[in-house]
Design an enzyme around this catalytic site. Structure first.
Site, PDB file in Angstrom:
ATOM      1  N   SER A  50     -36.996 113.843  53.511  1.00 24.77           N
ATOM      2  CA  SER A  50     -37.218 115.267  53.817  1.00 24.77           C
ATOM      3  C   SER A  50     -38.076 115.914  52.732  1.00 24.77           C
ATOM      4  CB  SER A  50     -35.893 116.007  53.995  1.00 24.77           C
ATOM      5  OG  SER A  50     -35.165 116.037  52.797  1.00 24.77           O
ATOM      6  N   ASN A  51     -37.891 115.500  51.487  1.00 29.15           N
ATOM      7  CA  ASN A  51     -38.738 116.036  50.412  1.00 29.15           C
ATOM      8  C   ASN A  51     -40.182 115.575  50.565  1.00 29.15           C
ATOM      9  OD1 ASN A  51     -37.265 117.621  48.163  1.00 29.15           O
ATOM     10  ND2 ASN A  51     -35.848 115.985  48.704  1.00 29.15           N
ATOM     11  N   ASN A  90     -39.741 113.085  38.751  1.00 24.25           N
ATOM     12  CA  ASN A  90     -38.638 112.793  39.658  1.00 24.25           C
ATOM     13  C   ASN A  90     -37.887 114.083  39.940  1.00 24.25           C
ATOM     14  OD1 ASN A  90     -36.595 111.181  41.048  1.00 24.25           O
ATOM     15  ND2 ASN A  90     -35.296 111.492  39.255  1.00 24.25           N
ATOM     16  N   HIS A 137     -34.041 115.407  40.684  1.00 22.13           N
ATOM     17  CA  HIS A 137     -32.638 114.995  40.632  1.00 22.13           C
ATOM     18  C   HIS A 137     -31.787 116.160  41.149  1.00 22.13           C
ATOM     19  CE1 HIS A 137     -29.325 112.495  39.271  1.00 22.13           C
ATOM     20  NE2 HIS A 137     -28.736 113.608  38.893  1.00 22.13           N
ATOM     21  N   ASP A 142     -33.053 109.273  34.557  1.00 21.43           N
ATOM     22  CA  ASP A 142     -32.760 110.709  34.453  1.00 21.43           C
ATOM     23  C   ASP A 142     -32.836 111.276  33.033  1.00 21.43           C
ATOM     24  OD1 ASP A 142     -32.257 110.618  37.174  1.00 21.43           O
ATOM     25  OD2 ASP A 142     -30.136 110.209  36.871  1.00 21.43           O
ATOM     26  N   GLU A 175     -34.543 122.341  46.917  1.00 29.33           N
ATOM     27  CA  GLU A 175     -35.611 121.328  46.861  1.00 29.33           C
ATOM     28  C   GLU A 175     -36.792 121.729  47.727  1.00 29.33           C
ATOM     29  OE1 GLU A 175     -33.082 117.271  45.900  1.00 29.33           O
ATOM     30  OE2 GLU A 175     -33.505 117.743  47.985  1.00 29.33           O
TER      31      GLU A 175
HETATM   32  C1  GRF Z   1     -32.787 114.422  47.361  1.00 31.60           C
HETATM   33  O1  GRF Z   1     -31.605 115.149  47.235  1.00 31.60           O
HETATM   34  C2  GRF Z   1     -33.399 114.161  46.022  1.00 31.60           C
HETATM   35  O2  GRF Z   1     -33.106 115.138  45.090  1.00 31.60           O
HETATM   36  C3  GRF Z   1     -32.749 112.886  45.628  1.00 31.60           C
HETATM   37  O3  GRF Z   1     -32.524 112.158  46.777  1.00 31.60           O
HETATM   38  C4  GRF Z   1     -32.529 113.037  47.904  1.00 31.60           C
HETATM   39  C5  GRF Z   1     -33.599 112.552  48.821  1.00 31.60           C
HETATM   40  O4  GRF Z   1     -33.602 113.178  50.055  1.00 31.60           O
HETATM   41  N1  GRF Z   1     -33.030 112.340  44.391  1.00 31.60           N
HETATM   42  P1  GRF Z   1     -34.814 112.950  51.045  1.00 31.60           P
HETATM   43  O5  GRF Z   1     -34.999 111.454  51.233  1.00 31.60           O
HETATM   44  O6  GRF Z   1     -36.031 113.582  50.440  1.00 31.60           O
HETATM   45  O7  GRF Z   1     -34.431 113.602  52.337  1.00 31.60           O
END
Ligand code: GRF
Length: 189
Positions: A13-14, A101, A103, A144, A173
């Site tokens: 999703s990101n 990254n 987190h 991290d 995010e």
């Molecule tokens: C997100 O919460 C990101 O912060 C993390 O893993 C998750 C990934 O979600 N490290 P997506 O695959 O982007 O939906």
């Protein structure tokens, strides 16, 4: 136009949000999505937007093949968005201060090996934290631990569950990650 390359292992999703954001910007563009998981949702999301995808094995990551492949895309910034393998030193050294990254917690709290996805949100709720948030940081050879670029907190209620925390984090995010990437593209690179 700066070139962004995304590493992701999961739903993406990101990654999709970043791809969409930069579709209409002159500051940057997503040139490829790399994944270690051939079943990851991120691959379909990238294809939907015509972004090239590369699938690789852990061995290929650890033996320099992925580095060679990445170099071919000439990225200015590498973005880890839900990437679950340890990022390798050859890539970190090839792109100094150009790997970040996200987190889903307020580092240094709730970081380190095993702290990913719902494990984090469950730990946050069990610990009765009054807030959580997101951290965008540079990547170094330890999980991290790189320098922090950006953090945003969100308040928690006693009634929050791991699922509702995940939803709050998802909103943060979606709102902040592309904008912070864009700021880095403009200022640092
Ligand atoms: C997100 O919460 C990101 O912060 C993390 O893993 C998750 C990934 O979600 N490290 P997506 O695959 O982007 O939906």
């Amino acid at each position: 136009m700066k070139r962004i390359l995304i590493f992701a292992s999961g739903s993406g999703s990101n990654a999709e949000n970043i791809i969409k954001y930069f579709e209409n910007r002159s500051t940057g563009t997503v040139v490829a999505v790399f994944s270690n998981n051939s079943k990851a949702g991120v691959l379909d999301r990238a294809k939907k937007f015509g972004v090239p995808t590369v699938i690789f094995s852990k061995e290929e990551l650890n033996t320099g093949k992925v580095l060679q492949n990445v170099l071919g895309f000439q990225p200015d910034l590498i973005v880890l968005a839900g990437f679950l393998l340890k990022f390798t030193e050859d890539l970190i050294n090839a792109f100094p201060n150009a790997v970040i990254n996200i987190h889903p917690a307020l580092l240094p709290k709730f970081g380190g090996k095993g702290m990913y996805g719902m494990h984090i949100h469950k730990a946050v709720v069990e610990n009765k934290e009054i807030e959580t948030g997101i951290t965008i940081h540079y990547v170094n050879e330890n999980y991290d631990e790189g320098n922090i670029v950006f953090q945003q907190n969100v308040a928690l209620l006693e009634t929050d569950t791991a699922e509702s925390v995940a939803e709050k984090i998802h909103e943060l995010e979606q709102k902040h990650f592309p904008e912070i990437i864009e700021q880095l593209l403009i200022s640092n690179l």
